[in-house]
Design a protein around this motif. Structure first.
Motif, PDB file in Angstrom:
ATOM      1  N   GLN A  80       0.976  -1.240   0.094  1.00 39.02           N
ATOM      2  CA  GLN A  80       0.120  -0.146   0.063  1.00 39.02           C
ATOM      3  C   GLN A  80       0.963   1.345   0.045  1.00 39.02           C
ATOM      4  OE1 GLN A  80      -3.450   0.280  -0.303  1.00 39.02           O
ATOM      5  NE2 GLN A  80      -2.899   2.536  -0.646  1.00 39.02           N
ATOM      6  N   ARG A  82       3.847   1.593  -1.173  1.00 42.18           N
ATOM      7  CA  ARG A  82       4.691   1.596  -2.476  1.00 42.18           C
ATOM      8  C   ARG A  82       3.410   2.418  -3.297  1.00 42.18           C
ATOM      9  NH1 ARG A  82       6.457  -2.982  -2.515  1.00 42.18           N
ATOM     10  NH2 ARG A  82       4.836  -4.070  -3.492  1.00 42.18           N
ATOM     11  N   THR A  83       2.406   1.675  -3.340  1.00 46.39           N
ATOM     12  CA  THR A  83       1.453   1.968  -4.508  1.00 46.39           C
ATOM     13  C   THR A  83       0.856   3.536  -4.113  1.00 46.39           C
ATOM     14  OG1 THR A  83       0.193  -0.012  -4.427  1.00 46.39           O
ATOM     15  CG2 THR A  83      -0.992   1.746  -5.134  1.00 46.39           C
ATOM     16  N   ASN A  84       0.862   3.906  -2.760  1.00 43.35           N
ATOM     17  CA  ASN A  84       0.906   5.321  -2.617  1.00 43.35           C
ATOM     18  C   ASN A  84       1.894   6.410  -3.266  1.00 43.35           C
ATOM     19  OD1 ASN A  84      -1.470   4.836  -0.994  1.00 43.35           O
ATOM     20  ND2 ASN A  84      -0.722   4.878   0.929  1.00 43.35           N
ATOM     21  N   GLU A  86       3.862   5.588  -5.567  1.00 44.25           N
ATOM     22  CA  GLU A  86       3.709   5.585  -7.271  1.00 44.25           C
ATOM     23  C   GLU A  86       2.579   6.307  -7.634  1.00 44.25           C
ATOM     24  OE1 GLU A  86       3.199   1.276  -8.110  1.00 44.25           O
ATOM     25  OE2 GLU A  86       5.495   1.075  -7.728  1.00 44.25           O
ATOM     26  N   ASN A  87       1.569   6.471  -6.959  1.00 43.75           N
ATOM     27  CA  ASN A  87       0.422   7.342  -7.329  1.00 43.75           C
ATOM     28  C   ASN A  87       0.532   8.774  -7.096  1.00 43.75           C
ATOM     29  OD1 ASN A  87      -1.194   5.022  -7.995  1.00 43.75           O
ATOM     30  ND2 ASN A  87      -2.217   4.878  -5.855  1.00 43.75           N
ATOM     31  N   SER A  88       1.247   9.062  -5.855  1.00 43.33           N
ATOM     32  CA  SER A  88       1.481  10.402  -5.779  1.00 43.33           C
ATOM     33  C   SER A  88       2.683  11.008  -6.789  1.00 43.33           C
ATOM     34  CB  SER A  88       2.070  10.561  -4.409  1.00 43.33           C
ATOM     35  OG  SER A  88       3.325  10.118  -4.319  1.00 43.33           O
ATOM     36  N   GLN A  89       3.605  10.003  -7.270  1.00 40.86           N
ATOM     37  CA  GLN A  89       4.524  10.447  -8.283  1.00 40.86           C
ATOM     38  C   GLN A  89       3.861  10.478  -9.632  1.00 40.86           C
ATOM     39  OE1 GLN A  89       7.834  11.453  -7.514  1.00 40.86           O
ATOM     40  NE2 GLN A  89       7.071  11.126  -5.658  1.00 40.86           N
ATOM     41  N   ALA A  90       2.699   9.784  -9.809  1.00 42.70           N
ATOM     42  CA  ALA A  90       2.105   9.796 -11.079  1.00 42.70           C
ATOM     43  C   ALA A  90       1.289  11.228 -11.192  1.00 42.70           C
ATOM     44  CB  ALA A  90       0.999   8.677 -11.393  1.00 42.70           C
ATOM     45  N   ILE A  91       0.795  11.396 -10.330  1.00 35.77           N
ATOM     46  CA  ILE A  91      -0.032  12.881 -10.599  1.00 35.77           C
ATOM     47  C   ILE A  91       0.977  13.951 -10.789  1.00 35.77           C
ATOM     48  CG2 ILE A  91      -0.981  14.546  -8.888  1.00 35.77           C
ATOM     49  CD1 ILE A  91      -2.211  12.160  -7.237  1.00 35.77           C
TER      50      ILE A  91
END
Length: 127
Positions: A80, A82-84, A86-91
């Protein structure tokens, strides 16, 4: 007297033999009773040891299940996080993502001037 002894001798001998047989029989019964009692004590002790072993096995199984659950929870938490990230970087756009990663890896630039700048510090226009 000898005649009387000759008549009663076999009866006296049989009486002595019968008394001896009764004594031996009583001793045998006592030994059998002691053996039965000892066997019952041994069986009770074995049952108690079995219960302790079963309790220990149950405790070990419970500990194993708890350890597996803890490991699964830790793995899920790590995934979770790691996903957080990755998601924050994708934004973020590329420049903001780079700055964010540098800040995460090297700490805030305000606290540590020049941190994470590398050769970019020599050329302010370069990122």
């Amino acid at each position: 007297m000898i005649e009387l002894l000759m008549k009663l001798g076999p009866w006296i001998g049989m009486g002595i033999a019968a008394a001896w047989a009764l004594i031996v029989h009583a001793r045998s019964n006592a030994k059998v009773s002691d053996a039965k009692q000892q066997a019952q004590i041994d069986v009770a002790a074995a049952k108690a040891q079995q219960r302790v072993a079963e309790d220990n096995l149950t405790a070990r199984k419970t500990a194993d299940v708890q350890a597996d659950a803890d490991a699964a929870k830790t793995a899920a938490t790590a995934a979770q996080e790691r996903t957080n990230v990755e998601n924050s970087q994708a934004i973020l756009d590329d420049a903001a993502a780079r700055d964010e990663l540098i800040r995460m890896l090297h700490g805030s630039g305000e606290d540590n001037p020049g941190s994470g700048q590398g050769s970019a510090g020599a050329d302010p226009g370069r990122r």
